[in-house]
Design an enzyme around this catalytic site. Structure first.
Site, PDB file in Angstrom:
ATOM      1  N   SER A  20      -2.836   0.794  14.485  1.00  0.00           N
ATOM      2  CA  SER A  20      -3.591   2.052  14.615  1.00  0.00           C
ATOM      3  C   SER A  20      -3.802   2.271  16.106  1.00  0.00           C
ATOM      4  CB  SER A  20      -4.945   1.903  13.915  1.00  0.00           C
ATOM      5  OG  SER A  20      -5.828   2.929  14.313  1.00  0.00           O
TER       6      SER A  20
ATOM      7  N   SER B 247       1.454   3.347  -2.843  1.00  0.00           N
ATOM      8  CA  SER B 247       1.238   4.266  -3.968  1.00  0.00           C
ATOM      9  C   SER B 247       0.933   5.678  -3.488  1.00  0.00           C
ATOM     10  CB  SER B 247       0.076   3.764  -4.823  1.00  0.00           C
ATOM     11  OG  SER B 247      -1.014   3.392  -3.994  1.00  0.00           O
ATOM     12  N   ARG B 248       0.501   5.796  -2.227  1.00  0.00           N
ATOM     13  CA  ARG B 248       0.137   7.115  -1.686  1.00  0.00           C
ATOM     14  C   ARG B 248       0.120   7.041  -0.155  1.00  0.00           C
ATOM     15  NH1 ARG B 248      -5.822   6.581  -1.227  1.00  0.00           N
ATOM     16  NH2 ARG B 248      -6.295   4.522  -2.083  1.00  0.00           N
TER      17      ARG B 248
ATOM     18  N   TYR C 104     -12.806  -2.323  11.901  1.00  0.00           N
ATOM     19  CA  TYR C 104     -11.441  -1.796  11.796  1.00  0.00           C
ATOM     20  C   TYR C 104     -10.683  -2.060  13.103  1.00  0.00           C
ATOM     21  CZ  TYR C 104      -7.744   1.634  10.724  1.00  0.00           C
ATOM     22  OH  TYR C 104      -6.531   2.251  10.494  1.00  0.00           O
TER      23      TYR C 104
ATOM     24  N   LYS D 156      -7.338  -4.314  13.688  1.00  0.00           N
ATOM     25  CA  LYS D 156      -6.064  -3.721  14.133  1.00  0.00           C
ATOM     26  C   LYS D 156      -5.627  -4.284  15.490  1.00  0.00           C
ATOM     27  CE  LYS D 156      -5.245  -1.011  10.567  1.00  0.00           C
ATOM     28  NZ  LYS D 156      -4.092  -1.233   9.668  1.00  0.00           N
TER      29      LYS D 156
ATOM     30  N   GLY E  45       0.815  -1.219   0.000  1.00  0.00           N
ATOM     31  CA  GLY E  45       0.000   0.000   0.000  1.00  0.00           C
ATOM     32  C   GLY E  45       0.842   1.260   0.000  1.00  0.00           C
TER      33      GLY E  45
HETATM   34  P1  NAP Z   1      -4.626   5.486   2.223  1.00  0.00           P
HETATM   35  O1  NAP Z   1      -4.205   6.882   2.038  1.00  0.00           O
HETATM   36  O2  NAP Z   1      -6.058   5.125   2.077  1.00  0.00           O
HETATM   37  O3  NAP Z   1      -3.745   4.550   1.261  1.00  0.00           O
HETATM   38  C1  NAP Z   1      -3.993   3.172   1.275  1.00  0.00           C
HETATM   39  C2  NAP Z   1      -2.922   2.444   0.507  1.00  0.00           C
HETATM   40  O4  NAP Z   1      -3.172   1.041   0.609  1.00  0.00           O
HETATM   41  C3  NAP Z   1      -2.926   2.768  -0.975  1.00  0.00           C
HETATM   42  O5  NAP Z   1      -1.609   2.667  -1.464  1.00  0.00           O
HETATM   43  C4  NAP Z   1      -3.804   1.651  -1.556  1.00  0.00           C
HETATM   44  O6  NAP Z   1      -3.520   1.364  -2.942  1.00  0.00           O
HETATM   45  C5  NAP Z   1      -3.361   0.493  -0.695  1.00  0.00           C
HETATM   46  N1  NAP Z   1      -4.314  -0.610  -0.595  1.00  0.00           N
HETATM   47  C6  NAP Z   1      -5.591  -0.596  -0.155  1.00  0.00           C
HETATM   48  N2  NAP Z   1      -6.124  -1.834  -0.206  1.00  0.00           N
HETATM   49  C7  NAP Z   1      -5.152  -2.654  -0.681  1.00  0.00           C
HETATM   50  C8  NAP Z   1      -5.079  -4.028  -0.960  1.00  0.00           C
HETATM   51  N3  NAP Z   1      -6.120  -4.855  -0.757  1.00  0.00           N
HETATM   52  N4  NAP Z   1      -3.919  -4.529  -1.452  1.00  0.00           N
HETATM   53  C9  NAP Z   1      -2.852  -3.729  -1.674  1.00  0.00           C
HETATM   54  N5  NAP Z   1      -2.862  -2.409  -1.426  1.00  0.00           N
HETATM   55  C10 NAP Z   1      -3.995  -1.876  -0.934  1.00  0.00           C
HETATM   56  O7  NAP Z   1      -4.217   4.951   3.689  1.00  0.00           O
HETATM   57  P2  NAP Z   1      -3.186   5.565   4.762  1.00  0.00           P
HETATM   58  O8  NAP Z   1      -3.909   6.578   5.563  1.00  0.00           O
HETATM   59  O9  NAP Z   1      -1.894   5.893   4.127  1.00  0.00           O
HETATM   60  O10 NAP Z   1      -3.030   4.294   5.724  1.00  0.00           O
HETATM   61  C11 NAP Z   1      -1.980   3.359   5.601  1.00  0.00           C
HETATM   62  C12 NAP Z   1      -2.040   2.415   6.794  1.00  0.00           C
HETATM   63  O11 NAP Z   1      -2.008   3.166   8.018  1.00  0.00           O
HETATM   64  C13 NAP Z   1      -3.329   1.573   6.862  1.00  0.00           C
HETATM   65  O12 NAP Z   1      -3.031   0.287   7.327  1.00  0.00           O
HETATM   66  C14 NAP Z   1      -4.171   2.305   7.889  1.00  0.00           C
HETATM   67  O13 NAP Z   1      -5.104   1.456   8.515  1.00  0.00           O
HETATM   68  C15 NAP Z   1      -3.107   2.801   8.844  1.00  0.00           C
HETATM   69  N6  NAP Z   1      -3.529   3.959   9.636  1.00  0.00           N
HETATM   70  C16 NAP Z   1      -3.827   5.143   9.048  1.00  0.00           C
HETATM   71  C17 NAP Z   1      -4.237   6.214   9.851  1.00  0.00           C
HETATM   72  C18 NAP Z   1      -4.571   7.567   9.288  1.00  0.00           C
HETATM   73  O14 NAP Z   1      -4.988   8.437  10.082  1.00  0.00           O
HETATM   74  N7  NAP Z   1      -4.418   7.822   8.015  1.00  0.00           N
HETATM   75  C19 NAP Z   1      -4.328   6.047  11.245  1.00  0.00           C
HETATM   76  C20 NAP Z   1      -4.022   4.804  11.782  1.00  0.00           C
HETATM   77  C21 NAP Z   1      -3.602   3.775  10.988  1.00  0.00           C
HETATM   78  P3  NAP Z   1      -4.221   2.217  -4.169  1.00  0.00           P
HETATM   79  O15 NAP Z   1      -3.567   3.573  -4.122  1.00  0.00           O
HETATM   80  O16 NAP Z   1      -3.872   1.450  -5.376  1.00  0.00           O
HETATM   81  O17 NAP Z   1      -5.684   2.277  -3.864  1.00  0.00           O
END
Ligand code: NAP
Length: 243
Positions: A139, A11-12, A152, A156, A9
């Site tokens: 998380s 890409s962004r 979720y 987690k 994950g």
């Molecule tokens: P995000 O901006 O939604 O990006 C999600 C990334 O995961 C993207 O690269 C997406 O690919 C990829 N992805 C989603 N489903 C997938 C799958 N089935 N197989 C392979 N790749 C997949 O998320 P983020 O905020 O950066 O979060 C990253 C991690 O941190 C997650 O595990 C999330 O639960 C955790 N987290 C985030 C926060 C927060 O506040 N943002 C807080 C706590 C924990 P595409 O670009 O191709 O869609």
């Protein structure tokens, strides 16, 4: 240690910031995505221009065959994988009674099953080399409970349990397993969950008076990569939100 990493994950969002930090530190990086091919390819170009050995592979982490193919490609193009970052994840902001069996299963399959598939794929080489690093993205909802977050939160919490159990099992093989538990990090995931008004309200609850950035999380990842005596830990990075 083979200085090659698979970051799921990436890409962004948080994963992309982690890939950038690793590239800066001389790691070969396999970027992974599921849909956003353009973003993944743009990041590969950017990192290659900085001298990083880098590829991107489309793979749904919940599908074992796709994960196995990604690791085979990464090993072929980059070499043995010394670091796995299980970052790919999906959120789910629903009341429990509205969380259908399909939604529940998808959240578990991606957030927990993705870790299972990737660790299974990474382990044979790490066990053979007698070293390796695994970092799972949990998380604060892996340590606390929150309304409308049951699927979720359950996924987690399971990631945290997996991290702790596996760290004990793999320590004698010199494979360290840790987790990061971010709070509110400004990414697409957050934008999808909360509107600007809700975010502003939430900001009032942040002791450090700001939300986290993907780079804040990447900094913690780099600490865990280098901290050779740290295993089995879950590092909360939330600006003091949940103490
Ligand atoms: P995000 O901006 O939604 O990006 C999600 C990334 O995961 C993207 O690269 C997406 O690919 C990829 N992805 C989603 N489903 C997938 C799958 N089935 N197989 C392979 N790749 C997949 O998320 P983020 O905020 O950066 O979060 C990253 C991690 O941190 C997650 O595990 C999330 O639960 C955790 N987290 C985030 C926060 C927060 O506040 N943002 C807080 C706590 C924990 P595409 O670009 O191709 O869609």
């Amino acid at each position: 240690m083979y200085k090659n990493a698979v970051v799921t994950g990436s890409s962004r969002g948080i994963g992309a910031a982690i890939a950038e930090a690793l590239a800066k530190d001389g790691w070969g990086v396999c970027i992974n995505y599921i849909e956003q091919q353009e973003k993944a390819e743009a990041l590969v170009q950017k990192l290659r221009a900085q001298g990083c050995r880098c590829i991107c592979v489309k793979a749904d982490v919940s599908v074992k065959e796709e994960v196995d193919r990604m690791f085979a490609l990464a090993q072929c193009e980059l070499g043995e994988i010394g670091l796995l970052v299980n970052n790919a994840g999906i959120s789910c902001h629903l009341q429990f009674q509205d969380t259908t069996a399909d939604i529940w299963k998808r959240v578990m399959d991606v957030n927990l099953g993705g870790c299972y598939n990737c660790i299974q794929a990474a382990l044979p080489s790490m066990l053979h080399e007698h070293e390796g690093i695994i970092v799972n993205m949990a998380s604060i909802w892996g340590l606390h409970g929150g309304s409308c977050e049951s699927a979720y939160t359950a996924s987690k919490h399971a990631v945290v349990g997996l991290t702790r159990s596996l760290s004990a099992e793999l320590a004698p093989s010199h494979i360290r397993v840790n987790a990061i538990a971010p709070g509110v990090i400004r990414t697409d995931m957050m934008a999808q969950e909360l509107d600007e008004e809700q975010l502003e309200e939430l900001m009032g609850e942040m002791p450090l008076e700001r939300f986290g950035t993907p780079e804040d999380v990447a900094q913690t990842l780099m600490y865990l990569v280098k901290a050779e005596y740290v295993t089995g830990q879950v590092i909360k990075i939330d600006g003091g939100f949940m103490i």
